[in-house]
Write a protein that holds these residues in place. Structure first.
Motif, PDB file in Angstrom:
ATOM      1  N   TYR A 187     117.672  99.838  -3.990  1.00 13.86           N
ATOM      2  CA  TYR A 187     117.580  98.630  -4.823  1.00 13.86           C
ATOM      3  C   TYR A 187     117.396  98.876  -6.309  1.00 13.86           C
ATOM      4  CZ  TYR A 187     117.314  96.184  -0.404  1.00 13.86           C
ATOM      5  OH  TYR A 187     117.603  95.697   0.841  1.00 13.86           O
ATOM      6  N   GLN A 188     117.213 100.106  -6.735  1.00 11.32           N
ATOM      7  CA  GLN A 188     116.954 100.418  -8.138  1.00 11.32           C
ATOM      8  C   GLN A 188     118.083  99.935  -9.053  1.00 11.32           C
ATOM      9  OE1 GLN A 188     114.197 101.866  -9.576  1.00 11.32           O
ATOM     10  NE2 GLN A 188     115.183 101.440 -11.516  1.00 11.32           N
ATOM     11  N   ALA A 189     119.319 100.159  -8.674  1.00 14.59           N
ATOM     12  CA  ALA A 189     120.450  99.798  -9.533  1.00 14.59           C
ATOM     13  C   ALA A 189     120.585  98.286  -9.691  1.00 14.59           C
ATOM     14  CB  ALA A 189     121.740 100.378  -8.962  1.00 14.59           C
ATOM     15  N   LYS A 190     120.357  97.548  -8.637  1.00 10.92           N
ATOM     16  CA  LYS A 190     120.565  96.096  -8.675  1.00 10.92           C
ATOM     17  C   LYS A 190     119.354  95.332  -9.224  1.00 10.92           C
ATOM     18  CE  LYS A 190     122.594  92.427  -5.952  1.00 10.92           C
ATOM     19  NZ  LYS A 190     123.183  92.033  -4.691  1.00 10.92           N
ATOM     20  N   TYR A 191     118.138  95.805  -8.915  1.00 13.48           N
ATOM     21  CA  TYR A 191     116.913  95.110  -9.321  1.00 13.48           C
ATOM     22  C   TYR A 191     115.935  96.074  -9.994  1.00 13.48           C
ATOM     23  CZ  TYR A 191     118.782  91.868  -5.832  1.00 13.48           C
ATOM     24  OH  TYR A 191     119.591  91.029  -5.114  1.00 13.48           O
ATOM     25  N   PRO A 192     116.258  96.610 -11.149  1.00 14.53           N
ATOM     26  CA  PRO A 192     115.401  97.637 -11.754  1.00 14.53           C
ATOM     27  C   PRO A 192     113.998  97.148 -12.114  1.00 14.53           C
ATOM     28  CG  PRO A 192     117.118  96.960 -13.297  1.00 14.53           C
ATOM     29  CD  PRO A 192     117.433  96.326 -11.976  1.00 14.53           C
ATOM     30  N   ALA A 232     112.248  94.630 -10.740  1.00 22.67           N
ATOM     31  CA  ALA A 232     111.483  94.368  -9.519  1.00 22.67           C
ATOM     32  C   ALA A 232     111.022  95.674  -8.883  1.00 22.67           C
ATOM     33  CB  ALA A 232     112.320  93.561  -8.531  1.00 22.67           C
ATOM     34  N   VAL A 233     111.900  96.657  -8.849  1.00 27.92           N
ATOM     35  CA  VAL A 233     111.546  97.948  -8.264  1.00 27.92           C
ATOM     36  C   VAL A 233     110.459  98.622  -9.092  1.00 27.92           C
ATOM     37  CG1 VAL A 233     112.407 100.273  -7.778  1.00 27.92           C
ATOM     38  CG2 VAL A 233     113.747  98.288  -7.082  1.00 27.92           C
ATOM     39  N   ALA A 234     110.561  98.540 -10.423  1.00 28.96           N
ATOM     40  CA  ALA A 234     109.540  99.137 -11.284  1.00 28.96           C
ATOM     41  C   ALA A 234     108.180  98.491 -11.039  1.00 28.96           C
ATOM     42  CB  ALA A 234     109.940  98.997 -12.745  1.00 28.96           C
ATOM     43  N   LYS A 235     108.158  97.176 -10.898  1.00 28.25           N
ATOM     44  CA  LYS A 235     106.905  96.456 -10.638  1.00 28.25           C
ATOM     45  C   LYS A 235     106.314  96.849  -9.285  1.00 28.25           C
ATOM     46  CE  LYS A 235     103.884  93.199 -11.445  1.00 28.25           C
ATOM     47  NZ  LYS A 235     102.762  93.483 -12.306  1.00 28.25           N
ATOM     48  N   LEU A 236     107.157  96.928  -8.272  1.00 27.32           N
ATOM     49  CA  LEU A 236     106.677  97.315  -6.942  1.00 27.32           C
ATOM     50  C   LEU A 236     106.171  98.758  -6.923  1.00 27.32           C
ATOM     51  CD1 LEU A 236     109.371  95.601  -4.703  1.00 27.32           C
ATOM     52  CD2 LEU A 236     106.975  94.961  -4.946  1.00 27.32           C
ATOM     53  N   GLU A 237     106.847  99.629  -7.649  1.00 18.67           N
ATOM     54  CA  GLU A 237     106.379 101.018  -7.727  1.00 18.67           C
ATOM     55  C   GLU A 237     105.034 101.098  -8.440  1.00 18.67           C
ATOM     56  OE1 GLU A 237     109.968 102.795  -9.528  1.00 18.67           O
ATOM     57  OE2 GLU A 237     109.778 104.302  -7.933  1.00 18.67           O
ATOM     58  N   ASP A 284     102.672  98.801  -8.682  1.00 19.72           N
ATOM     59  CA  ASP A 284     101.588  98.170  -7.923  1.00 19.72           C
ATOM     60  C   ASP A 284     101.580  98.569  -6.450  1.00 19.72           C
ATOM     61  OD1 ASP A 284     100.745  96.857 -10.189  1.00 19.72           O
ATOM     62  OD2 ASP A 284     101.966  95.086  -9.802  1.00 19.72           O
ATOM     63  N   ARG A 285     102.245  99.631  -6.099  1.00 22.49           N
ATOM     64  CA  ARG A 285     102.376 100.051  -4.702  1.00 22.49           C
ATOM     65  C   ARG A 285     101.024 100.181  -3.997  1.00 22.49           C
ATOM     66  NH1 ARG A 285     102.629 104.755  -1.508  1.00 22.49           N
ATOM     67  NH2 ARG A 285     104.204 104.607   0.112  1.00 22.49           N
ATOM     68  N   ASP A 286     100.068 100.831  -4.625  1.00 26.37           N
ATOM     69  CA  ASP A 286      98.766 101.043  -3.983  1.00 26.37           C
ATOM     70  C   ASP A 286      98.051  99.737  -3.675  1.00 26.37           C
ATOM     71  OD1 ASP A 286      99.131 103.764  -4.041  1.00 26.37           O
ATOM     72  OD2 ASP A 286      98.087 104.020  -5.948  1.00 26.37           O
ATOM     73  N   VAL A 287      98.094  98.812  -4.615  1.00 28.05           N
ATOM     74  CA  VAL A 287      97.435  97.519  -4.412  1.00 28.05           C
ATOM     75  C   VAL A 287      98.138  96.723  -3.316  1.00 28.05           C
ATOM     76  CG1 VAL A 287      96.849  95.330  -5.519  1.00 28.05           C
ATOM     77  CG2 VAL A 287      96.615  97.459  -6.786  1.00 28.05           C
ATOM     78  N   LEU A 288      99.459  96.736  -3.332  1.00 27.78           N
ATOM     79  CA  LEU A 288     100.218  95.976  -2.347  1.00 27.78           C
ATOM     80  C   LEU A 288     100.016  96.482  -0.923  1.00 27.78           C
ATOM     81  CD1 LEU A 288     103.555  95.624  -4.323  1.00 27.78           C
ATOM     82  CD2 LEU A 288     101.977  93.779  -3.758  1.00 27.78           C
ATOM     83  N   LEU A 289      99.746  97.762  -0.771  1.00 28.41           N
ATOM     84  CA  LEU A 289      99.623  98.344   0.562  1.00 28.41           C
ATOM     85  C   LEU A 289      98.175  98.592   0.989  1.00 28.41           C
ATOM     86  CD1 LEU A 289     102.614 100.846   0.374  1.00 28.41           C
ATOM     87  CD2 LEU A 289     102.561  98.564   1.380  1.00 28.41           C
ATOM     88  N   THR A 290      97.212  98.093   0.235  1.00 29.47           N
ATOM     89  CA  THR A 290      95.799  98.277   0.571  1.00 29.47           C
ATOM     90  C   THR A 290      95.469  97.746   1.967  1.00 29.47           C
ATOM     91  OG1 THR A 290      95.185  98.127  -1.736  1.00 29.47           O
ATOM     92  CG2 THR A 290      93.444  97.703  -0.148  1.00 29.47           C
ATOM     93  N   PHE A 291      96.108  96.678   2.352  1.00 30.74           N
ATOM     94  CA  PHE A 291      95.907  96.071   3.667  1.00 30.74           C
ATOM     95  C   PHE A 291      96.004  97.121   4.780  1.00 30.74           C
ATOM     96  CE2 PHE A 291      97.852  94.124   7.436  1.00 30.74           C
ATOM     97  CZ  PHE A 291      96.958  93.107   7.695  1.00 30.74           C
ATOM     98  N   PHE A 292      96.945  98.047   4.641  1.00 29.36           N
ATOM     99  CA  PHE A 292      97.196  99.033   5.685  1.00 29.36           C
ATOM    100  C   PHE A 292      96.183 100.177   5.684  1.00 29.36           C
ATOM    101  CE2 PHE A 292     101.261  96.950   4.906  1.00 29.36           C
ATOM    102  CZ  PHE A 292     101.505  96.481   6.182  1.00 29.36           C
ATOM    103  N   ASP A 293      95.265 100.192   4.710  1.00 23.79           N
ATOM    104  CA  ASP A 293      94.195 101.187   4.695  1.00 23.79           C
ATOM    105  C   ASP A 293      93.124 100.864   5.741  1.00 23.79           C
ATOM    106  OD1 ASP A 293      95.456 102.532   2.665  1.00 23.79           O
ATOM    107  OD2 ASP A 293      94.178 101.714   1.078  1.00 23.79           O
TER     108      ASP A 293
END
Length: 80
Positions: free
Chosen positions: A6-11, A13-18, A20-29
């Motif tokens: 998805y990097q080429a099409k949504y740069p 959005a991908v940058a934002k997700l990268e 905030d990755r740790d915060v977004l996936l805290t649930f799985f901790d």
């Protein structure tokens, strides 16, 4: 794989997700047994959780109209 696809099409959005990755996936901790008990701060999800909780325990909603009326009032109350 996600970044690659998805990097080429949504740069942005991908940058934002990268970023905030740790915060977004805290649930799985947390252990999987706790996941169903963890509350969300998402306002939309919280509102519908209230409706789902109340409507599944209500015996008087035998018709579609009565269920819609109940749901509307529950959403209205949860909005406050």
């Amino acid at each position: 794989a996600f970044v690659r696809d998805y990097q080429a099409k949504y740069p942005r959005a991908v940058a934002k997700l990268e970023k905030d990755r740790d915060v977004l996936l805290t649930f799985f901790d947390f252990p999987a047994e706790h996941w169903r008990h963890i509350r969300s701060s998402n306002a939309i999800e919280s509102t519908f959780a209230t409706v789902r909780h109340r409507s599944s325990r209500t015996k008087n909603c035998v018709s579609r109209a009565s269920f819609l009326g109940l749901s509307y009032k529950l959403i209205q109350q949860a909005e406050r």
